[in-house]
Motif scaffolding. Structure first.
Motif, mmCIF file in Angstrom:
data_model
loop_
_atom_site.group_PDB
_atom_site.id
_atom_site.type_symbol
_atom_site.label_atom_id
_atom_site.label_comp_id
_atom_site.label_asym_id
_atom_site.label_seq_id
_atom_site.Cartn_x
_atom_site.Cartn_y
_atom_site.Cartn_z
ATOM 1 N N LEU A 17 27.315 2.041 -40.425
ATOM 2 C CA LEU A 17 27.412 1.636 -41.830
ATOM 3 C C LEU A 17 27.397 2.886 -42.714
ATOM 4 O O LEU A 17 26.888 3.934 -42.307
ATOM 5 C CB LEU A 17 26.239 0.719 -42.189
ATOM 6 C CG LEU A 17 26.302 -0.689 -41.583
ATOM 7 C CD1 LEU A 17 25.064 -1.479 -41.932
ATOM 8 C CD2 LEU A 17 27.531 -1.437 -42.068
ATOM 9 N N PRO A 18 27.938 2.793 -43.933
ATOM 10 C CA PRO A 18 28.100 4.016 -44.728
ATOM 11 C C PRO A 18 26.820 4.585 -45.339
ATOM 12 O O PRO A 18 26.770 5.754 -45.689
ATOM 13 C CB PRO A 18 29.069 3.584 -45.835
ATOM 14 C CG PRO A 18 28.947 2.117 -45.927
ATOM 15 C CD PRO A 18 28.568 1.623 -44.570
ATOM 16 N N TYR A 19 25.749 3.750 -45.448
ATOM 17 C CA TYR A 19 24.595 4.167 -46.256
ATOM 18 C C TYR A 19 23.962 5.480 -45.800
ATOM 19 O O TYR A 19 23.574 6.297 -46.611
ATOM 20 C CB TYR A 19 23.553 3.054 -46.293
ATOM 21 C CG TYR A 19 24.105 1.780 -46.858
ATOM 22 C CD1 TYR A 19 24.502 1.713 -48.187
ATOM 23 C CD2 TYR A 19 24.301 0.660 -46.065
ATOM 24 C CE1 TYR A 19 25.053 0.550 -48.718
ATOM 25 C CE2 TYR A 19 24.854 -0.505 -46.583
ATOM 26 C CZ TYR A 19 25.231 -0.560 -47.898
ATOM 27 O OH TYR A 19 25.795 -1.685 -48.420
ATOM 28 N N TYR B 38 25.257 8.004 -44.588
ATOM 29 C CA TYR B 38 26.044 9.166 -45.006
ATOM 30 C C TYR B 38 25.986 9.336 -46.526
ATOM 31 O O TYR B 38 26.134 10.437 -47.031
ATOM 32 C CB TYR B 38 27.510 8.992 -44.589
ATOM 33 C CG TYR B 38 27.682 8.684 -43.121
ATOM 34 C CD1 TYR B 38 27.735 9.715 -42.182
ATOM 35 C CD2 TYR B 38 27.771 7.374 -42.664
ATOM 36 C CE1 TYR B 38 27.876 9.435 -40.838
ATOM 37 C CE2 TYR B 38 27.918 7.088 -41.319
ATOM 38 C CZ TYR B 38 27.968 8.121 -40.413
ATOM 39 O OH TYR B 38 28.100 7.841 -39.081
ATOM 40 N N LEU B 39 25.801 8.230 -47.238
ATOM 41 C CA LEU B 39 25.892 8.269 -48.701
ATOM 42 C C LEU B 39 24.577 8.642 -49.387
ATOM 43 O O LEU B 39 24.577 9.243 -50.456
ATOM 44 C CB LEU B 39 26.331 6.894 -49.233
ATOM 45 C CG LEU B 39 27.740 6.416 -48.849
ATOM 46 C CD1 LEU B 39 27.946 4.972 -49.279
ATOM 47 C CD2 LEU B 39 28.804 7.288 -49.510
#
Lengths: 526, 233
Positions: A380-382, A384-385
């Motif tokens: 999931l992107p979180y 990395y963000l």
């Protein structure tokens, strides 16, 4: 039939073509083939581990358990989503064509038989253990393998038939479920009471008595699992009657089910639709890298909210909430299965020593670590963000898994140590050894993400992963062997501890070198 | 604002994005248009810092992988990104904690209400339909009030109310001076508020059109089809 033979031949041809074009898959296939060949060769070139082979009835009892587990877990799906031999493409394209339903059913059966055979082949990796402990020859192994494949096939067929006949009748479903549970409970009671009576209160005799109880008519009468066990026992021990009767029962049962589905409920398309959709979403999830987590059916929310955590540590507290909701007792379903299997294995492998068991447990640990919550976080992107240092985030997403590795090591090796008579110090050593490998496998995952994060071929990445793990683990094994050979009268658990002397520092080093992977990695959507 | 300079992204021999450069100013809404496989999602993932690439992306002057850039960036992925085992409200709490926010509760309440999720606060991520998961994703990306917001096909799977609400949010973001980038297939969904449109083909920009030109120019739709359906030479 022309369309179906065309479809089957095209699927086979195109799969082969795609295989030849894909170096990663070729390398993986070669590794598996090499592994299989080495397994078989080494088994025959080395003398059996035990001077006197254990009673083959024990092996037959294990086979019965395996067949029963596969058959029940497959067939019981018939009470919920049903079974399927088909892909989503079959449902959408084939079912709407003017091809006879019976022919489409045959096509499905052929496809399923192929899948069952392929999965069964992987059982060959267990051959060394089986030969070492029970002195089983190649024919016996092939018989067990065929039994496994037939069980898988019959489980799907039974699930489909059950769904076909009961999906629109709630009462019938409840009755059938009750009948199946009562049959299983009766078998378990029968084996338990017989074993207890025969052992006459001697715990050491329970295993032998249990194995003997499984090899009796009441157990052999259990559909599919019992019949196949009887057939396997018959072939291995040269008893013609159980072999013939077992095989005949399975053939009659399968033919009967197919005939019943075709004649009495010819419109089976609706019956397989739900199961196909379920398996399609599982396959899609796998392709997208989001392997579905094995979760309890009814998740209890419990206390709501993360409660703690700021910045990167929010990931750790989030993982704790997720872990609490996914577990059944102390662990999630996957871990629980691994733990039970390892403890059960220790009963059978008491005489083989802790190292043999530790190797089997470590092999399973590779999968348990790879399925960890930290690995899911990369999908999931979180992670990395979130504006936090990549190293802190890496530490925080790993923390829950490290906690789990330690807890698992304790829960597994205290009972295993007691069963195998290791003593407190020996138990402590193998617990540390287990933790060492858990951390090493996590570090191996970090390294693969760092080095091959942008490689899109899942097969290639997995191949590199296993090769890399093997290479990193070798020095630890050497250290373990050296330490135990240098110390006079050292026990096997000292050798296991020795591996941790290498594994823990090298894992920390790898983690440090990969501290920025969340900056370099690509969101893992393989 | 954010600026993309000469970004190239390759997967082995395949070039997904080829030397792309553009900028989106404060209070500007840029749209990325193009057929399937044109490279829209790839460039968006590069900007969000999820992929490695050649070239540079600066978010309000900071490299996109820096903590400063991450703090002011909001990303709404094409596939809804929710945790199966967290409730809707816990997603909000997690984001607030991860971004170290104070006094976030009212904003979270407001966002959930706008997307009609306020009565689903205690639902787990896995229990939500795909459209609802997409709404949660949007709320997660907007909670920390980003200065740059990038949306990858945000309307897919949304119900009409949510689409209307999202369109209002685009306008509000623009009025607040946020730089907005939207990738979409649906030309009519962005026709009311776009400032600049980039039409992508085969990993590159085939045309760029501004929304303040005279009426004798080709419409966005005409330009799109003249590029994407032009006869091959």
């Amino acid at each position: 039939m022309k369309a179906l033979t065309y479809l089957l031949s095209r699927i086979i041809k195109n799969s082969l073509r795609e295989f030849v074009k894909n170096p990663g898959k070729i390398v993986l296939a070669l590794i598996i083939l090499f592994g299989l060949a080495m397994t078989v060769l080494s088994t025959f070139s080395a003398p059996p581990l035990l001077e006197e082979a254990r009673d083959v009835k024990e092996l037959i009892a294990i086979a019965m358990l395996l067949y029963l587990f596969i058959f029940l877990s497959g067939a019981l799906r018939g009470l919920s989503s049903g079974g399927t031999f088909y892909s989503m493409a079959d449902v959408n394209l084939l079912f709407s064509t003017p091809v006879s339903q019976n022919k489409i059913l045959v096509y499905g059966l052929i496809k399923q038989a192929g899948v069952s055979l392929f999965v069964g082949l992987l059982l060959i990796f267990q051959y060394p253990n089986i030969r070492n402990f029970y002195g089983l020859g190649p024919v016996g192994m092939i018989v067990l393998l065929i039994g496994y494949c037939v069980t898988m096939f019959c489980a799907q067929l039974t699930a489909m038939a059950i769904y076909s006949f009961t999906s629109s009748n709630d009462k019938a479903r409840k009755v059938l479920r009750a009948v199946i549970y009562i049959m299983v409970a009766a078998e378990v009671l029968y084996v338990g009471i017989s074993a207890y009576t025969a052992a006459q209160g001697e715990p050491a005799q329970l295993l032998t008595a249990g194995a003997a109880a499984v090899n009796t008519l009441p157990v052999y009468l259990f559909p599919i699992a019992g019949w196949l066990t009887a057939a396997a026992y018959g072939v291995i021990s040269g008893a013609l009657v159980p072999a013939v009767l077992g095989c005949t029962a399975v053939v009659l049962f399968s033919v009967g089910l197919v005939a019943a589905v075709v004649r009495h409920h010819s419109d089976f398309y609706e019956d397989v639709l739900k199961a196909t959709e379920v398996s399609f979403s599982a396959i899609t999830a796998k392709k997208e890298g989001t392997v579905a987590e094995a979760l309890p059916k009814n998740i209890k929310l419990g206390k709501q909210g993360l409660g703690k955590g700021q910045g990167a540590s929010a990931f750790y507290y989030k993982h704790l909430v997720e872990e609490r909701r996914s577990r059944i007792f102390l662990f999630d379903m996957n871990s629980l299965i691994f733990i039970v299997v390892i403890i059960a294995l220790s009963v059978f492998m008491r005489k083989a020593g802790i190292i043999t068991l530790f190797i089997s447990a470590t092999y399973m640990q590779i999968f348990s670590v790879a399925l960890g919550r930290w690995a899911r976080e990369l999908l999931l992107p979180y992670v990395y963000l979130v504006p936090q240092s990549p190293f802190r985030k890496l530490l925080m997403i790993s923390l829950e898994n490290i906690r789990k590795i330690v807890l698992e090591a304790v829960v597994i090796f205290i009972p295993v140590g007691l069963i195998m008579g290791l003593g407190p110090v020996g138990i402590l050593f193998v617990i540390i050894g287990r933790i060492g490998y858990g951390i090493l496998f996590m570090a191996g995952n970090f390294m693969i993400e760092r080095l091959f994060g942008s490689v899109s071929s899942k097969v290639l990445v997995m191949t590199f992963y296993f090769i890399a793990l093997f290479l990193i683990a070798i020095p630890g094994i050497v250290v373990g062997v050296l330490i135990s050979s240098l110390l006079p009268n050292a026990s096997e658990s000292v050798a296991v501890l020795g591996t941790a002397v290498w594994n823990i520092p090298v894992s920390l080093l790898i983690a440090f070198l990969c501290r920025n992977i969340l900056n370099y990695a690509e969101m893992n959507n393989r | 604002m954010f600026e993309v300079s000469h970004v190239t992204k390759r997967y082995g021999k395949f070039t997904a994005n080829n030397d792309i450069s553009f900028r989106v100013d404060d209070g500007q809404i840029a749209v990325l248009l193009g057929p399937n496989g044109a490279g829209k999602s790839t460039i968006i993932k590069c900007i969000a810092g999820l992929l490695r690439f050649e070239g540079a992306v600066n978010v309000c002057g900071y490299p996109n992988k820096s903590l400063e850039a991450k703090r002011i960036l909001g990303y709404i992925p094409e596939m809804p990104a929710v945790y199966d085992l967290l409730t809707v409200w816990e997603h909000m709490e997690f984001i607030a904690r991860a971004y170290e926010m104070d006094g976030w509760e009212q904003d979270a309440e407001r966002l959930l209400a706008r997307f009609e999720l306020d009565d689903k606060r205690q639902k787990l991520g896995k229990e939500l339909s795909k459209g609802m998961q997409q709404k949660v994703s949007i709320c997660c990306a907007l909670l920390h009030k980003p200065r740059v917001a990038i949306f990858d096909e945000p309307m897919v799977g949304l119900d009409p109310h949510a689409i209307k609400e999202l369109k209002d949010i685009f306008t509000e973001l623009k009025n607040d001076g946020v730089s907005v980038l939207i990738s979409t297939h649906m030309l009519d969904s962005v026709e009311d508020f776009w400032d600049v449109a980039h039409i992508m083909m085969n990993g590159s920009f085939a045309a760029t059109k501004y929304n303040h030109v005279s009426s004798d120019e080709a419409s966005l739709e005409e330009l799109f089809f003249s590029i994407t359906e032009a006869p091959k030479a």
